[in-house]
Scaffold this active site. Structure first.
Site, PDB file in Angstrom:
ATOM      1  CE  LYS A   1      -4.282  -1.704   2.019  1.00 16.98           C
ATOM      2  NZ  LYS A   1      -5.424  -1.626   2.961  1.00 16.98           N
TER       3      LYS A   1
ATOM      4  CE  LYS B   1      -5.744  -8.180  -1.853  1.00 15.62           C
ATOM      5  NZ  LYS B   1      -5.603  -7.995  -0.774  1.00 15.62           N
TER       6      LYS B   1
ATOM      7  CE  LYS C   1     -11.698   1.092  -3.597  1.00 20.37           C
ATOM      8  NZ  LYS C   1     -12.793   1.895  -2.482  1.00 20.37           N
TER       9      LYS C   1
HETATM   10  P1  AMP Z   1     -11.034  -5.091   2.971  1.00 19.10           P
HETATM   11  O1  AMP Z   1     -11.801  -4.743   2.052  1.00 19.10           O
HETATM   12  O2  AMP Z   1      -9.516  -5.249   2.330  1.00 19.10           O
HETATM   13  O3  AMP Z   1     -11.025  -4.529   4.213  1.00 19.10           O
HETATM   14  O4  AMP Z   1     -11.276  -7.010   3.247  1.00 19.10           O
HETATM   15  C1  AMP Z   1     -12.315  -7.233   3.918  1.00 19.10           C
HETATM   16  C2  AMP Z   1     -12.621  -8.742   4.188  1.00 19.10           C
HETATM   17  O5  AMP Z   1     -12.427  -9.090   2.827  1.00 19.10           O
HETATM   18  C3  AMP Z   1     -11.041  -9.261   4.520  1.00 19.10           C
HETATM   19  O6  AMP Z   1     -11.345 -10.262   5.574  1.00 19.10           O
HETATM   20  C4  AMP Z   1     -10.393  -9.919   3.458  1.00 19.10           C
HETATM   21  O7  AMP Z   1      -9.538 -10.826   3.699  1.00 19.10           O
HETATM   22  C5  AMP Z   1     -11.297 -10.284   2.594  1.00 19.10           C
HETATM   23  N1  AMP Z   1     -10.880 -10.068   1.057  1.00 19.10           N
HETATM   24  C6  AMP Z   1     -10.691  -8.988   0.502  1.00 19.10           C
HETATM   25  N2  AMP Z   1     -10.151  -9.309  -0.759  1.00 19.10           N
HETATM   26  C7  AMP Z   1     -10.616 -10.384  -0.870  1.00 19.10           C
HETATM   27  C8  AMP Z   1     -10.340 -11.588  -2.123  1.00 19.10           C
HETATM   28  N3  AMP Z   1      -9.834 -10.928  -3.172  1.00 19.10           N
HETATM   29  N4  AMP Z   1     -10.376 -12.830  -1.721  1.00 19.10           N
HETATM   30  C9  AMP Z   1     -10.951 -13.403  -0.635  1.00 19.10           C
HETATM   31  N5  AMP Z   1     -10.927 -12.491   0.352  1.00 19.10           N
HETATM   32  C10 AMP Z   1     -10.846 -11.141   0.219  1.00 19.10           C
END
Ligand code: AMP
Ligand code: TRP
Length: 325
Positions: free
Chosen positions: A111, A192, A195
């Site tokens: 990041k 992965k 957004k």
């Molecule tokens: P975040 O939006 O980064 O705050 O992520 C929120 C939750 O979604 C966390 O538990 C992440 O590990 C999960 N997460 C985010 N992106 C992915 C992805 N591409 N595959 C699986 N889990 C994800």
């Protein structure tokens, strides 16, 4: 009954990775456990975010979490900044963590790379995350695979604090799903899903219209081999589609693979499964957005409950380190 805690940033644009990697598993455990789910608005301040957008997205994330099926009768759903013990405990844990440990955090490196200025909060982000969980004496933290390293650090901090000051925190463990722990981008299956602004065609949003889901899955990058087989190393695109089908329908990836001779049929079924998976979430989101007063009431009650638990742990930790009270 275990205590479960997890959090998500109000960054907007929730996608299939968030749902399958995290939210769906939160819904699955909510009835058997004491569960806390947190909209981590303080974490959102680690990157540039417009104040009015942050406010709006915080409420909208609560809408999303209710729409995917969290039941406010059984879980504690709340906003991180409503419980002042989070940053207070984070300070005690910043004085437990070392610079060496924080330097090793991969998410920080990702990041911060390429930015001219990096907020100090982005660096200490995992420590605030540790405070989130430790305040509730949580046993389990259901998250996607990308959070494993933060969870390891959290465990190290809990153990170190307990050894130094006497037993204060439960040492939590990460619970990562067996399928779809890392949902990959449909256009770049080597990275992965994240957004949608980063990759509009590669990301399936939770609120995408059926025709958009269909189009994105149809255009998903596969390979030229033509055979449907689960092999994430050699066939990342096809394997990702199989994981999506498996997570959406409950069949195993191998079973799913055996059903298809070509990519066209596989994609048609993946699109169909995702459309049915997401349809009720879209509908529920629209209903909840029409009654934001109720969502705000749920968050107020959640903060009250969370605060009761968090303040007990915080006071214990403050006393243990020798703060005068
Ligand atoms: P975040 O939006 O980064 O705050 O992520 C929120 C939750 O979604 C966390 O538990 C992440 O590990 C999960 N997460 C985010 N992106 C992915 C992805 N591409 N595959 C699986 N889990 C994800
Ligand atoms: N860092 C997590 C993410 O990006 C969000 C988060 C903050 C979190 N605090 C947490 C997750 C506590 C689990 C537990 O996904």
């Amino acid at each position: 009954m275990a205590t479960v805690f997890s959090g998500v940033q109000p960054s907007g644009d929730y996608h299939l990775g968030n749902y399958l990697g995290a939210f769906k598993n939160w819904v699955a455990v909510q009835h058997e456990n004491e569960a806390f789910f947190c909209v981590v608005d303080l974490h959102a301040l680690t990157l540039d975010i417009d104040p009015s957008e942050l406010r709006e997205r915080t409420l909208d994330l609560a809408v999303t979490l209710l729409a995917v099926g969290l039941d406010p009768e059984v879980v504690t759903l709340f906003v991180q900044s409503h419980v002042p013990e989070h940053p207070r405990l984070a300070w005690l844990l910043e004085c437990t963590a070392t610079v060496g440990e924080l330097n090793r955090m991969v998410q920080f490196k990702e990041k911060s790379s390429g930015r001219e200025t990096v907020r100090a909060g982005l660096y200490t982000y995992p420590v605030l995350m540790a405070a989130d969980v430790l305040l509730y004496q949580a046993d389990q933290v259901p998250v996607g695979d990308d959070q494993r390293q933060h969870l390891e650090l959290m465990r190290d901090l809990a153990v170190r604090f307990n050894n130094r000051y006497g037993r204060t925190f439960t040492v939590p463990e990460a619970v990562v799903p067996k399928v779809a722990a890392r949902v990959m981008d449909l256009q770049q299956p080597g990275r992965k899903m994240s957004k949608s602004i980063d990759s509009p065609l590669g990301t399936v949003g939770l609120l995408d219209a059926p025709k958009d889901i269909e189009r994105k899955v149809r255009r998903a990058v596969t390979d030229t081999d033509g055979r449907v087989r689960y092999d994430p190393e050699a066939k990342p695109g096809v394997s990702n589609l199989l994981e999506l089908l498996s997570a959406a329908t409950g069949v195993s990836v191998e079973e799913a693979a055996a059903r298809y001779d070509g990519y066209g049929d596989l994609k048609r079924d993946v699109a169909e499964a995702l459309i049915s998976l997401l349809a009720p979430i879209r509908q529920r989101t629209a209903e909840l957005r029409a009654d934001l007063g109720e969502v705000e009431r749920i968050l107020t009650a959640g903060a009250d409950r969370a605060h009761k638990v968090a303040s007990v742990t915080y006071e214990r930790a403050a006393k243990a380190v020798g703060l005068f009270s």
